[in-house]
Design an enzyme around this catalytic site. Structure first.
Site, PDB file in Angstrom:
ATOM      1  CG  HIS A   1       5.986  -2.087  14.348  1.00 60.31           C
ATOM      2  ND1 HIS A   1       6.427  -3.158  13.607  1.00 60.31           N
ATOM      3  CD2 HIS A   1       4.773  -2.463  14.843  1.00 60.31           C
ATOM      4  CE1 HIS A   1       5.541  -4.126  13.633  1.00 60.31           C
ATOM      5  NE2 HIS A   1       4.514  -3.718  14.383  1.00 60.31           N
TER       6      HIS A   1
ATOM      7  CG  HIS B   1       2.485  -4.146   7.628  1.00 56.51           C
ATOM      8  ND1 HIS B   1       3.340  -4.917   8.382  1.00 56.51           N
ATOM      9  CD2 HIS B   1       1.503  -3.743   8.460  1.00 56.51           C
ATOM     10  CE1 HIS B   1       2.894  -4.999   9.608  1.00 56.51           C
ATOM     11  NE2 HIS B   1       1.776  -4.290   9.692  1.00 56.51           N
TER      12      HIS B   1
END
Length: 318
Positions: A112, A35
């Site tokens: 991110h 992830h």
């Protein structure tokens, strides 16, 4: 066959699969995933990504010395490099891709909350080089959450992907097994979460990702079990074992991080994972993705789930 019993000997797990599983659809195998695979190289000095709110931008500007360490603690989901993840057995990579604002070049970065210091091109070339020396290992690259890419830049990027992986790219096909993939020398599935995918037969559509958006193992596992009751998709899909903390929790827990949260919730997730099985039936799983590959030793557990396919085969022969 030598089994992958721990995180140190999973580098060639696909090539060491029992021959009885070579004709099992790859959609029905258990595959370890990463992830936010590239968050190990976040650049703490980079700007926020475009999708962050104006309010958060103001806070980040006013309280930079507080927001940046917090962002880094909670946006970092991996500590190992992409090659180290490959060596650990990861075969699915969650890749969030963006073009920096006001950047005159075509360089792309991973994101991110903030951007990485490694470029997409450098990373893709590392993966391609690793695959050259592991011809029976197959990876699934999920390119998604694009930010700041024009239609022209999408096409430039797709051309780059095709040039980098060449004949390793697997086109959309109905029947795919390890035996077929090895015979055709396909090693890369490229999932592309943009409408541009419709113009390219060697790109795969977006892969569903079961994201619980929970900060506890209990909430996470309840969500995945609920998803399982609805049945599994017919192609690739991801069960995400990654936890998420909202900004309220982050603000009130200044000594914590995603790393500490993941570690303290690992045991119940581990117990649940041991009971899972891959396959085509409702309730079966395919790709299982998590955070902190290597630190949390789940790759060999996921790979070992594939041996549950062998039990009915053995029974049918008796």
């Amino acid at each position: 066959m030598e089994r992958c019993e721990n995180e140190t000997n999973c580098e060639d797990w696909m090539s060491r699969m029992p021959e009885e599983l070579w004709d099992t659809s790859i959609f029905n195998l258990a595959i370890p995933g990463s992830h936010d695979a590239m968050s190990y190289c976040l650049d703490i000095t980079s700007p926020l990504v475009r999708s962050e709110s104006d309010t958060f931008r103001v806070l980040d500007k006013l309280f930079y010395c507080f927001t940046r360490p917090a962002i880094y603690r909670w946006a970092t989901t991996q500590e190992k490099s992409v090659v180290e993840q490959l060596k650990a057995g990861i075969r699915y990579f969650d890749l969030r891709i963006a073009h920096k604002p006001n950047d005159p070049s075509d360089d792309l970065y991973f994101t991110h909350v903030i951007y990485t210091y490694l470029t997409v091109l450098d990373t893709l070339q590392e993966i391609a080089t690793w695959l050259d020396s592991h011809p029976k290992e197959i990876v699934i690259l999920a390119c998604r959450q694009f930010e700041g890419l024009s239609e022209k830049l999408h096409e430039t990027f797709i051309h780059l992907l095709k040039r980098t992986f060449g004949s390793k790219l697997c086109p959309r096909m109905a029947t795919l097994t390890l035996r077929i993939l090895w015979a055709l020398k396909y090693q890369v599935f490229l999932s592309y979460d943009d409408q541009a995918v419709e113009r390219h037969e060697d790109l795969w559509p977006p892969i569903p990702y079961w994201w619980a958006n929970q900060r506890s193992a209990e909430g996470l596992l309840c969500y995945i079990e609920w998803q399982k009751t609805k049945g599994r998709p017919g192609s690739f899909f991801v069960a995400g074992l990654n936890l998420t903390a909202d900004r309220g929790y982050i603000t009130t827990h200044p000594q914590e991080s995603l790393r500490t949260l993941s570690l303290k919730n690992w045991e119940p997730i581990k117990s649940w994972l041991l009971d899972q099985r891959p396959g085509e039936k409702p309730g079966c799983l395919n790709i299982i993705a998590g955070d902190f590959v290597g630190l949390i030793p789940f790759c060999h557990m996921i790979i070992a789930l594939n041996h549950k396919h062998l039990i009915p085969m053995i029974v049918s022969k008796q």
